[in-house]
Design an enzyme around this catalytic site. Structure first.
Site, PDB file in Angstrom:
ATOM      1  CG  ASP A  47      -2.265  -0.645   0.924  1.00  0.00           C
ATOM      2  OD1 ASP A  47      -2.390  -1.265  -0.163  1.00  0.00           O
ATOM      3  OD2 ASP A  47      -3.187  -0.557   1.758  1.00  0.00           O
ATOM      4  CG  ASN A  89      -8.618  -3.459  -2.273  1.00  0.00           C
ATOM      5  OD1 ASN A  89      -9.358  -2.458  -2.227  1.00  0.00           O
ATOM      6  ND2 ASN A  89      -8.966  -4.616  -1.757  1.00  0.00           N
ATOM      7  CG  ASP A 309      -8.537  -1.118   9.800  1.00  0.00           C
ATOM      8  OD1 ASP A 309      -9.649  -1.157   9.233  1.00  0.00           O
ATOM      9  OD2 ASP A 309      -7.607  -0.382   9.406  1.00  0.00           O
ATOM     10  CD  GLU A 337      -8.366  -3.766   3.082  1.00  0.00           C
ATOM     11  OE1 GLU A 337      -9.454  -3.460   3.617  1.00  0.00           O
ATOM     12  OE2 GLU A 337      -7.283  -3.318   3.488  1.00  0.00           O
ATOM     13  CG  HIS A 383      -4.315  -6.545   4.998  1.00  0.00           C
ATOM     14  ND1 HIS A 383      -3.666  -5.491   5.580  1.00  0.00           N
ATOM     15  CD2 HIS A 383      -5.551  -6.054   4.669  1.00  0.00           C
ATOM     16  CE1 HIS A 383      -4.457  -4.441   5.596  1.00  0.00           C
ATOM     17  NE2 HIS A 383      -5.594  -4.757   5.040  1.00  0.00           N
ATOM     18  NE  ARG A 384      -6.332  -3.900   8.816  1.00  0.00           N
ATOM     19  CZ  ARG A 384      -5.054  -3.639   9.054  1.00  0.00           C
ATOM     20  NH1 ARG A 384      -4.316  -4.490   9.747  1.00  0.00           N
ATOM     21  NH2 ARG A 384      -4.479  -2.527   8.620  1.00  0.00           N
ATOM     22  CE  LYS A 409      -5.244  -3.002   1.055  1.00  0.00           C
ATOM     23  NZ  LYS A 409      -5.560  -1.905   1.929  1.00  0.00           N
TER      24      LYS A 409
HETATM   25  O1  S3P Z   1      -7.515   6.905   7.412  1.00  0.00           O
HETATM   26  C1  S3P Z   1      -6.975   5.800   7.503  1.00  0.00           C
HETATM   27  O2  S3P Z   1      -5.731   5.657   7.487  1.00  0.00           O
HETATM   28  C2  S3P Z   1      -7.829   4.616   7.645  1.00  0.00           C
HETATM   29  C3  S3P Z   1      -9.157   4.737   8.014  1.00  0.00           C
HETATM   30  C4  S3P Z   1     -10.052   3.593   8.240  1.00  0.00           C
HETATM   31  O3  S3P Z   1     -10.992   3.547   7.193  1.00  0.00           O
HETATM   32  P1  S3P Z   1     -12.504   4.108   7.310  1.00  0.00           P
HETATM   33  O4  S3P Z   1     -12.454   5.503   7.756  1.00  0.00           O
HETATM   34  O5  S3P Z   1     -12.999   3.965   5.898  1.00  0.00           O
HETATM   35  O6  S3P Z   1     -13.222   3.214   8.274  1.00  0.00           O
HETATM   36  C5  S3P Z   1      -9.302   2.264   8.287  1.00  0.00           C
HETATM   37  O7  S3P Z   1     -10.201   1.198   8.103  1.00  0.00           O
HETATM   38  C6  S3P Z   1      -8.208   2.186   7.240  1.00  0.00           C
HETATM   39  O8  S3P Z   1      -7.504   0.978   7.331  1.00  0.00           O
HETATM   40  C7  S3P Z   1      -7.211   3.294   7.430  1.00  0.00           C
HETATM   41  C1  PEP Z   2      -9.296  -0.998   5.411  1.00  0.00           C
HETATM   42  C2  PEP Z   2      -7.976  -0.998   5.304  1.00  0.00           C
HETATM   43  O1  PEP Z   2      -7.258  -0.246   4.446  1.00  0.00           O
HETATM   44  P1  PEP Z   2      -7.705   0.685   3.229  1.00  0.00           P
HETATM   45  O2  PEP Z   2      -9.060   1.235   3.516  1.00  0.00           O
HETATM   46  O3  PEP Z   2      -6.654   1.730   3.172  1.00  0.00           O
HETATM   47  O4  PEP Z   2      -7.690  -0.163   1.995  1.00  0.00           O
HETATM   48  C3  PEP Z   2      -7.153  -1.833   6.214  1.00  0.00           C
HETATM   49  O5  PEP Z   2      -5.925  -1.718   6.175  1.00  0.00           O
HETATM   50  O6  PEP Z   2      -7.706  -2.639   6.977  1.00  0.00           O
END
Ligand code: S3P
Ligand code: PEP
Length: 422
Positions: A47, A89, A309, A337, A383-384, A409
């Protein structure tokens, strides 16, 4: 496919890679800053590579060393990308860089993998249109691919319609200082995943821009300005620390994650006190957070709207607890994801757990793990899912994780670190 071998009690101290969320914010602030910044302890993963490559397409030089990256900021003057921007993604980068590219000039597309083409971005597009940006969803789905005709953002007042991602808010905040006039942002509805907005404000403030806002994060006034280049140190990733704390919780062992500080800028660090509510012991040793499991875990009822997450991590731990765990306010898991709400419950069911699924909640009926058995776990390229269910394999024989490489990721060295627990 990888098979996890059960262990008795884990006893380990781990250092996790840098925070994905902080790395991406710091990269963007540094890229827009006037001068050269140094990021210390950034996350090198799929990422963050997408993010830095896209910034490079806009003329930002990112020199990636072993433990620090040097970013040559543009002062907000971006080069027009010669090719379309592809972000895999990476939801965070897709949302953030849509606004960053709007600051530049030119006509181009932002796209991602098939799943990214199902992850909504409509509310952000509408708010950007309020700041004069010409942007459209190519297939009319409100999702990528996006077509932008960039010529900068006007600023002034805009409204973000209700949506299920804090990333829209963070994205607008990050670029707002570079608008032609001072900007305000009003958000309709509740902001989910609030700690990520707080994190954005913190990074902006470190890079020299202070934003005024209300407590609910629904009303913001952003001054004009330019980020100040700086040396920025990145905390260890709390979401990725969760798998190690969970390992201690379900095996009755001990894990110290040495590089997630207290207090942390990351909301997901609050999983540790939640595990303490379930019966673990938490202590702060040597700058990190130590979790000690006990023989017994209790189910809990918890609103996880701010920590999406780590819901799969918590759900796996809940399957080893005694009694009911109810996890609420998690509709936004369905646009990650994969549909993480359904996927987590489907895979727990495959392992023999008794669960219930609601539109925005899940229930896990724990029996201490007695009913659980091995299974081939589908990870849905998430990944999670892979990392959470690996934890279950530390207690239950025969847990096999399909598509294990999806950890790249956010945590490319996960399997090596996890292997050290055994
Ligand atoms: O701003 C960020 O770095 C993130 C916000 C979260 O998403 P949401 O705001 O869509 O829930 C999280 O799930 C993602 O992994 C990272
Ligand atoms: C939701 C996640 O990431 P992103 O929204 O950046 O794809 C994650 O890392 O769990």
């Amino acid at each position: 496919m990888i098979e996890i071998k059960p262990v008795s009690k884990v006893d380990a101290t781990v250092v996790v890679p840098g925070s994905k969320s902080l790395t991406q914010r710091a990269l963007i602030a540094a890229a827009l800053a006037d001068g050269t910044s140094k990021l210390i302890g950034p996350l090198a993963s799929e990422d963050t590579s997408y993010t830095s490559k896209a910034l490079e397409q806009m003329g930002i030089l990112v020199e990636r060393g072993e433990n620090s990256w040097v970013v040559h900021g543009s002062g907000g003057k971006l080069v027009t990308p010669e090719e379309d921007i592809f972000l895999g993604n990476n939801g965070t980068a897709t949302r953030f860089l849509t606004s960053v590219t709007a600051l530049g000039q030119g006509d181009f597309r932002i796209d991602g993998e098939e799943r990214m083409q199902e992850r909504p971005i409509g509310p952000l597009m509408e708010a950007l249109q309020g700041w004069g940006v010409d942007i459209a969803s190519v297939n009319g789905t409100g999702c990528p691919p996006l077509h932008l005709k960039s010529k900068g953002i006007t600023g002034g007042a805009t409204i973000l319609p209700e949506g299920k991602s804090s990333q829209y808010v963070s994205s607008l905040l990050l670029v707002a200082p570079y608008a032609a006039q001072p900007a305000t942002l009003e958000v309709n509805g509740e902001v989910l995943s609030k700690p990520y907005v707080a994190m954005t404000l913190s990074v902006m403030s470190d890079f020299g821009v202070s934003v005024e806002c209300n407590e609910a994060f629904t009303s913001f006034t952003i001054p004009q300005g330019c980020y100040r280049a700086m040396e920025y140190e990145i905390e260890g990733d709390a979401s990725n620390a969760s798998y190690f704390w969970a390992a201690a919780a379900i095996t009755g062992g001990r894990v110290t994650v040495a590089n997630v500080p207290v207090p942390s800028l990351q909301g997901d660090a609050d999983l540790a006190p939640l595990l303490a509510r379930m019966g673990c012991e938490i202590s702060l040793d040597g700058g990190g957070i130590t979790l000690r499991g006990r023989d017994h875990l209790d189910g809990i009822t918890v609103d996880m709207g701010n920590m999406p997450d780590v819901v799969p991590t918590l759900a796996v731990v809940a399957a080893f607890a005694h009694g009911k765990t109810v996890i609420t306010n998690i509709a936004h898991l369905r646009i990650k994801e994969c549909d993480r709400l359904s996927a987590t419950l489907t895979e727990l069911t495959k392992m023999g757990a008794r669960v219930e699924e609601g539109d925005d909640f899940m229930v896990i009926h724990g029996d201490g793990g007695a009913c659980l058995h091995g299974a081939e776990i589908e990870t849905y390229n998430d990944h999670r899912m892979a990392m959470s269910f690996a934890v279950a394999g530390l207690r239950v024989p025969g847990v096999k994780i399909r598509g294990e490489n999806c950890v790249a990721k956010s945590f490319p060295t996960f399997w090596e670190s996890f292997g050290e627990l055994g």
